[in-house]
Design a protein around this motif. Structure first.
Motif, PDB file in Angstrom:
ATOM      1  N   ILE A 110      42.522  37.756  33.112  1.00 20.62           N
ATOM      2  CA  ILE A 110      41.126  37.326  33.200  1.00 20.62           C
ATOM      3  C   ILE A 110      40.882  36.444  34.411  1.00 20.62           C
ATOM      4  O   ILE A 110      39.904  36.662  35.146  1.00 20.62           O
ATOM      5  CB  ILE A 110      40.682  36.659  31.885  1.00 20.62           C
ATOM      6  CG1 ILE A 110      40.602  37.722  30.780  1.00 20.62           C
ATOM      7  CG2 ILE A 110      39.345  35.951  32.058  1.00 20.62           C
ATOM      8  CD1 ILE A 110      40.222  37.190  29.417  1.00 20.62           C
ATOM      9  N   PRO A 111      41.736  35.445  34.694  1.00 25.80           N
ATOM     10  CA  PRO A 111      41.526  34.674  35.923  1.00 25.80           C
ATOM     11  C   PRO A 111      41.501  35.552  37.175  1.00 25.80           C
ATOM     12  O   PRO A 111      40.725  35.305  38.102  1.00 25.80           O
ATOM     13  CB  PRO A 111      42.717  33.702  35.938  1.00 25.80           C
ATOM     14  CG  PRO A 111      43.057  33.514  34.501  1.00 25.80           C
ATOM     15  CD  PRO A 111      42.841  34.867  33.881  1.00 25.80           C
ATOM     16  N   LEU A 113      40.541  38.720  37.344  1.00 25.64           N
ATOM     17  CA  LEU A 113      39.248  39.405  37.380  1.00 25.64           C
ATOM     18  C   LEU A 113      38.162  38.482  37.901  1.00 25.64           C
ATOM     19  O   LEU A 113      37.355  38.862  38.757  1.00 25.64           O
ATOM     20  CB  LEU A 113      38.860  39.890  35.976  1.00 25.64           C
ATOM     21  CG  LEU A 113      39.422  41.214  35.471  1.00 25.64           C
ATOM     22  CD1 LEU A 113      38.959  41.449  34.040  1.00 25.64           C
ATOM     23  CD2 LEU A 113      38.989  42.378  36.359  1.00 25.64           C
ATOM     24  N   GLN A 114      38.151  37.280  37.388  1.00 18.53           N
ATOM     25  CA  GLN A 114      37.120  36.325  37.772  1.00 18.53           C
ATOM     26  C   GLN A 114      37.205  35.960  39.248  1.00 18.53           C
ATOM     27  O   GLN A 114      36.195  35.630  39.876  1.00 18.53           O
ATOM     28  CB  GLN A 114      37.221  35.077  36.891  1.00 18.53           C
ATOM     29  CG  GLN A 114      36.881  35.358  35.429  1.00 18.53           C
ATOM     30  CD  GLN A 114      37.188  34.192  34.500  1.00 18.53           C
ATOM     31  OE1 GLN A 114      38.082  33.388  34.779  1.00 18.53           O
ATOM     32  NE2 GLN A 114      36.470  34.091  33.396  1.00 18.53           N
ATOM     33  N   ALA A 115      38.424  36.051  39.809  1.00 18.40           N
ATOM     34  CA  ALA A 115      38.628  35.751  41.225  1.00 18.40           C
ATOM     35  C   ALA A 115      38.508  37.002  42.092  1.00 18.40           C
ATOM     36  O   ALA A 115      38.756  36.937  43.303  1.00 18.40           O
ATOM     37  CB  ALA A 115      39.995  35.110  41.427  1.00 18.40           C
ATOM     38  N   SER A 116      38.133  38.137  41.477  1.00 11.46           N
ATOM     39  CA  SER A 116      37.941  39.410  42.192  1.00 11.46           C
ATOM     40  C   SER A 116      39.206  39.899  42.882  1.00 11.46           C
ATOM     41  O   SER A 116      39.148  40.529  43.940  1.00 11.46           O
ATOM     42  CB  SER A 116      36.809  39.277  43.218  1.00 11.46           C
ATOM     43  OG  SER A 116      35.589  38.932  42.583  1.00 11.46           O
ATOM     44  N   ALA A 134      34.073  35.683  28.668  1.00  7.29           N
ATOM     45  CA  ALA A 134      34.819  35.561  29.923  1.00  7.29           C
ATOM     46  C   ALA A 134      34.698  36.798  30.810  1.00  7.29           C
ATOM     47  O   ALA A 134      34.623  36.685  32.038  1.00  7.29           O
ATOM     48  CB  ALA A 134      36.293  35.298  29.630  1.00  7.29           C
ATOM     49  N   VAL A 135      34.700  37.987  30.193  1.00  6.13           N
ATOM     50  CA  VAL A 135      34.636  39.241  30.948  1.00  6.13           C
ATOM     51  C   VAL A 135      33.773  40.243  30.190  1.00  6.13           C
ATOM     52  O   VAL A 135      33.532  40.093  28.991  1.00  6.13           O
ATOM     53  CB  VAL A 135      36.045  39.852  31.169  1.00  6.13           C
ATOM     54  CG1 VAL A 135      36.896  38.975  32.064  1.00  6.13           C
ATOM     55  CG2 VAL A 135      36.741  40.111  29.831  1.00  6.13           C
ATOM     56  N   LYS A 254      34.954  42.063  35.679  1.00  6.33           N
ATOM     57  CA  LYS A 254      34.320  40.784  35.972  1.00  6.33           C
ATOM     58  C   LYS A 254      32.847  40.826  35.549  1.00  6.33           C
ATOM     59  O   LYS A 254      32.158  41.828  35.758  1.00  6.33           O
ATOM     60  CB  LYS A 254      34.406  40.487  37.473  1.00  6.33           C
ATOM     61  CG  LYS A 254      33.818  39.147  37.882  1.00  6.33           C
ATOM     62  CD  LYS A 254      33.966  38.922  39.386  1.00  6.33           C
ATOM     63  CE  LYS A 254      33.370  37.587  39.805  1.00  6.33           C
ATOM     64  NZ  LYS A 254      33.532  37.356  41.268  1.00  6.33           N
ATOM     65  N   LYS A 255      32.381  39.753  34.956  1.00  5.02           N
ATOM     66  CA  LYS A 255      31.005  39.708  34.474  1.00  5.02           C
ATOM     67  C   LYS A 255      30.016  39.834  35.641  1.00  5.02           C
ATOM     68  O   LYS A 255      30.302  39.462  36.773  1.00  5.02           O
ATOM     69  CB  LYS A 255      30.744  38.424  33.696  1.00  5.02           C
ATOM     70  CG  LYS A 255      31.519  38.356  32.380  1.00  5.02           C
ATOM     71  CD  LYS A 255      31.050  37.205  31.515  1.00  5.02           C
ATOM     72  CE  LYS A 255      29.745  37.528  30.809  1.00  5.02           C
ATOM     73  NZ  LYS A 255      29.909  38.586  29.799  1.00  5.02           N
TER      74      LYS A 255
END
Length: 311
Positions: A110-111, A113-116, A134-135, A254-255
Motif C-alpha cells: 500500500i505505501p 501504491l500511494q507513492a506511485s 487506503a486504496v 492508488k486512490k
C-alpha cells in the motif's frame, strides 16, 4: 518482462521450498508469448487506460513472490507463477500492454501504491473498510477464511477469531485481521480460555516456517490457499475444519484514479468472458473462490461478512 529482487534464504522450510518447485510453474511459455505479442498493441480496452500508462507501454505491477498458489517463483526460470500471475497476464493480453512485475513485501504494497511506485498491487486484499480507506480495489475472487495449522496441532473446529483462544497465531505485518484477533484475545481472557498470542512476520516464507516448526500453531488464509499449502507441505501442515469471515478480494490501485480502476475492471471481466479466468481457476483449484464479475470500490458494506454466497 519480470524483474525480481528476491533474496533466497540459506535454508528453506517445506513450504519455502515449494515456492521454488519447478513442476508447479504456471504462466510461463505460451502465456508469456501471448503477452509479448499483445504488448505494444493497445486494444480498445487498452486505450481506456490513463494516457501516462499508454505512453509508457507498460503496466507496473507489484506482486508477492512467495505466496503459492497466488504468486511464487519457479526455481529453474526464476519466473513468477500462480493464479494472480496468470490473471494479470490475461489482463495484459486484454489491454494489449506489457506487464512488468515487481517483487514487493506485503506490508510495503500500500505505501508503494500511494507513492506511485507501481500502477497495480496484484495481491488479494480483503475488501473491507480499512483497506478501502487506503486504496481502491477491483475485485477478482471471493475469500472464505480458515486456519492453516501445524500437523501436530490437536484437531478442533476453528470457525472464527474467538475459536483461536489459547493459540499462537502467525500473521503478516499489516494484516487486516490483527485488530479482530486482538479483540478476540481480550474476550478469550475474560472468559478464562487463554489469550491469543499474535506473532507477526515480514513475509510468507518466515510465517509458514514458524507454523511448520511449531513456533506458531497456525495462520489465517483463504480456504483454497490453505488446502493447497497443506497438500504440498510434506505432512507438516493441515487445514483446520471450519471457515469464517467471507469477503471479496481485490487488486489494489492508488486512490483517485477512476480511469485506471475502470480499465482494470473491464480487463478482468473480458478475461472472465474469454474463459482465461476460468482456465486459471481450474489450474489452481480456485473454484470455490471464483467470481462471475469484477467490481470496483466502494465495495465494503455491500455484502455480509457472514454470507458466503455473495459472489
Amino acid at each position: 518482462m519480470i524483474h525480481s529482487t528476491l533474496r533466497r534464504p540459506k535454508t528453506l522450510s517445506v513450504i519455502g521450498a515449494l515456492l521454488l518447485v519447478t513442476g508447479l510453474a504456471a504462466g510461463c511459455g505460451a502465456g508469456d508469448d501471448a503477452a509479448d505479442k499483445a504488448a505494444g498493441n493497445l486494444t480498445a480496452l487498452g486505450k481506456t487506460l490513463p494516457q501516462k500508462i499508454q505512453d509508457a507501454g507498460v503496466l507496473q505491477v507489484a506482486i508477492l513472490p512467495d505466496f503459492p498458489p497466488q504468486s511464487f517463483k519457479d526455481e529453474k526460470t526464476n519466473e513468477l507463477a500462480g493464479f494472480n500471475v496468470e490473471l494479470v497476464k490475461a489482463m495484459g493480453e486484454e489491454l494489449g500492454i506489457k506487464i512488468e512485475f515487481q517483487d514487493v513485501k506485503f506490508d510495503a504494497m500500500i505505501p508503494g501504491l500511494q507513492a506511485s511506485r507501481y500502477d497495480l498491487a496484484a495481491v488479494g486484499f480483503n475488501v473491507v473498510e480499512s483497506r478501502e480507506t487506503a486504496v481502491d480495489l477491483v475485485s477478482m475472487t471471493a475469500v472464505r477464511q480458515s486456519f492453516l495449522v501445524s500437523a501436530s496441532f490437536p484437531d478442533r473446529v476453528l470457525d472464527g477469531f474467538e475459536s483461536a483462544c489459547g493459540m499462537k497465531v502467525a500473521l503478516l505485518a499489516s494484516n487486516t485481521y490483527m485488530d479482530s484477533l486482538k479483540e478476540a484475545s481480550d474476550k478469550c481472557a475474560k472468559d478464562g480460555k487463554g489469550t491469543i498470542d499474535i506473532q507477526t512476520y515480514p513475509n510468507d516464507s518466515a510465517l509458514f516456517a514458524a507454523v511448520e516448526s511449531g513456533r506458531a500453531d497456525g495462520t489465517i488464509n483463504n480456504t483454497a490457499t490453505n488446502a493447497y499449502l497443506a497438500k504440498h507441505s510434506g505432512g507438516k501442515l493441515k487445514k483446520a475444519e471450519g471457515h469464517f469471515r467471507c469477503t471479496l478480494a481485490g487488486f489494489g490501485v492508488k486512490k483517485g484514479q477512476p480511469e485506471l480502476l475502470k480499465a482494470l475492471q473491464a480487463a478482468i471481466n473480458a478475461a472472465i468472458k474469454d474463459q482465461k479466468y476460468t482456465a486459471a481457476v481450474s489450474k489452481w483449484d480456485y473454484q470455490e473462490l471464483a467470481v462471475t464479475e469484477a467490481k470496483v470500490s466502494p465495495l465494503a458494506g455491500t455484502y455480509s461478512l457472514d454470507d458466503c454466497s455473495f459472489n
